[in-house]
Design a protein around this motif. Structure first.
Motif, PDB file in Angstrom:
ATOM      1  N   GLU A  65       1.191  14.981  -0.493  1.00  0.00           N
ATOM      2  CA  GLU A  65       1.369  16.014   0.531  1.00  0.00           C
ATOM      3  C   GLU A  65       1.065  15.489   1.925  1.00  0.00           C
ATOM      4  N   LYS A  66       0.167  14.504   2.026  1.00  0.00           N
ATOM      5  CA  LYS A  66      -0.294  14.024   3.324  1.00  0.00           C
ATOM      6  C   LYS A  66       0.332  12.713   3.773  1.00  0.00           C
ATOM      7  N   TYR A  67       0.797  11.904   2.813  1.00  0.00           N
ATOM      8  CA  TYR A  67       1.276  10.564   3.148  1.00  0.00           C
ATOM      9  C   TYR A  67       2.668  10.323   2.576  1.00  0.00           C
ATOM     10  N   ARG A  68       3.473   9.611   3.356  1.00  0.00           N
ATOM     11  CA  ARG A  68       4.809   9.234   2.903  1.00  0.00           C
ATOM     12  C   ARG A  68       4.748   8.164   1.830  1.00  0.00           C
ATOM     13  N   LYS A  69       3.721   7.307   1.914  1.00  0.00           N
ATOM     14  CA  LYS A  69       3.554   6.205   0.974  1.00  0.00           C
ATOM     15  C   LYS A  69       2.212   6.342   0.264  1.00  0.00           C
ATOM     16  N   VAL A  70       2.252   6.281  -1.083  1.00  0.00           N
ATOM     17  CA  VAL A  70       1.035   6.383  -1.890  1.00  0.00           C
ATOM     18  C   VAL A  70       0.966   5.160  -2.805  1.00  0.00           C
ATOM     19  N   VAL A  71      -0.184   4.506  -2.793  1.00  0.00           N
ATOM     20  CA  VAL A  71      -0.418   3.349  -3.660  1.00  0.00           C
ATOM     21  C   VAL A  71      -1.413   3.780  -4.726  1.00  0.00           C
ATOM     22  N   LEU A  72      -1.056   3.577  -5.979  1.00  0.00           N
ATOM     23  CA  LEU A  72      -1.961   3.865  -7.089  1.00  0.00           C
ATOM     24  C   LEU A  72      -2.509   2.546  -7.613  1.00  0.00           C
ATOM     25  N   ASP A  73      -3.810   2.350  -7.404  1.00  0.00           N
ATOM     26  CA  ASP A  73      -4.492   1.148  -7.892  1.00  0.00           C
ATOM     27  C   ASP A  73      -4.837   1.388  -9.360  1.00  0.00           C
ATOM     28  N   VAL A  74      -4.123   0.713 -10.254  1.00  0.00           N
ATOM     29  CA  VAL A  74      -4.305   0.906 -11.694  1.00  0.00           C
ATOM     30  C   VAL A  74      -5.063  -0.256 -12.332  1.00  0.00           C
ATOM     31  N   SER A  75      -5.742  -1.059 -11.518  1.00  0.00           N
ATOM     32  CA  SER A  75      -6.456  -2.225 -12.043  1.00  0.00           C
ATOM     33  C   SER A  75      -7.622  -1.848 -12.948  1.00  0.00           C
ATOM     34  N   GLY A  76      -8.071  -0.607 -12.886  1.00  0.00           N
ATOM     35  CA  GLY A  76      -9.168  -0.161 -13.730  1.00  0.00           C
ATOM     36  C   GLY A  76      -8.745   0.737 -14.884  1.00  0.00           C
TER      37      GLY A  76
END
Length: 131
Positions: A65-76
């Motif tokens: 809702e707030k950002y055009r680009k979202v990064v999901l850190d799935v390293s964990g």
């Protein structure tokens, strides 16, 4: 890079947890958010299935809702099932979702299902945010 965002666990969301440690229920999952390189970064830790995916879904929805680009850190991420994959695809439909640092388990499920051909998958958060 700071973890200014909220941290939510599956225990907070009322999900079932694995046993007790020292009288406390341990969290099976944890989610944190922060901003980096003009993108919202959502950090996921733990095992994601139908019972534990809700806090991650909330974090990704808020970020989208707030950002055009979202990064999901799935390293964990230690386990992911079809609920997790469904969430990724639904989120991808609403924002520019990128995955960063997938574990071997996450890489395998992405490859088997072909989701790795739909999403940008990078080795680091910096690479995912920059591309």
């Amino acid at each position: 890079m700071s973890l200014d965002g909220a941290v939510t666990t599956s225990r907070d969301a009322g999900a079932v947890t694995d046993g007790q440690v020292g009288g406390r229920l341990p969290a099976r999952t944890a989610v944190a958010r922060y901003e980096a390189h003009g993108a919202e970064v959502v950090v996921a830790h733990g095992s994601y299935d139908m019972q534990t995916v809700a806090p991650l879904a909330t974090a990704l929805s808020t970020a989208a809702e707030k950002y055009r680009k979202v990064v999901l850190d799935v390293s964990g991420v230690t386990f992911a099932d079809s609920s997790f994959l469904n969430l990724l695809i639904l989120t991808h439909r609403t924002t520019d979702l990128r995955l960063a640092g997938p574990t071997p388990q996450v890489k395998r499920i992405l490859e088997i299902t072909g989701v790795d051909t739909v999403l940008e998958v990078r080795e680091t958060v910096e690479d995912a945010a920059a591309c």
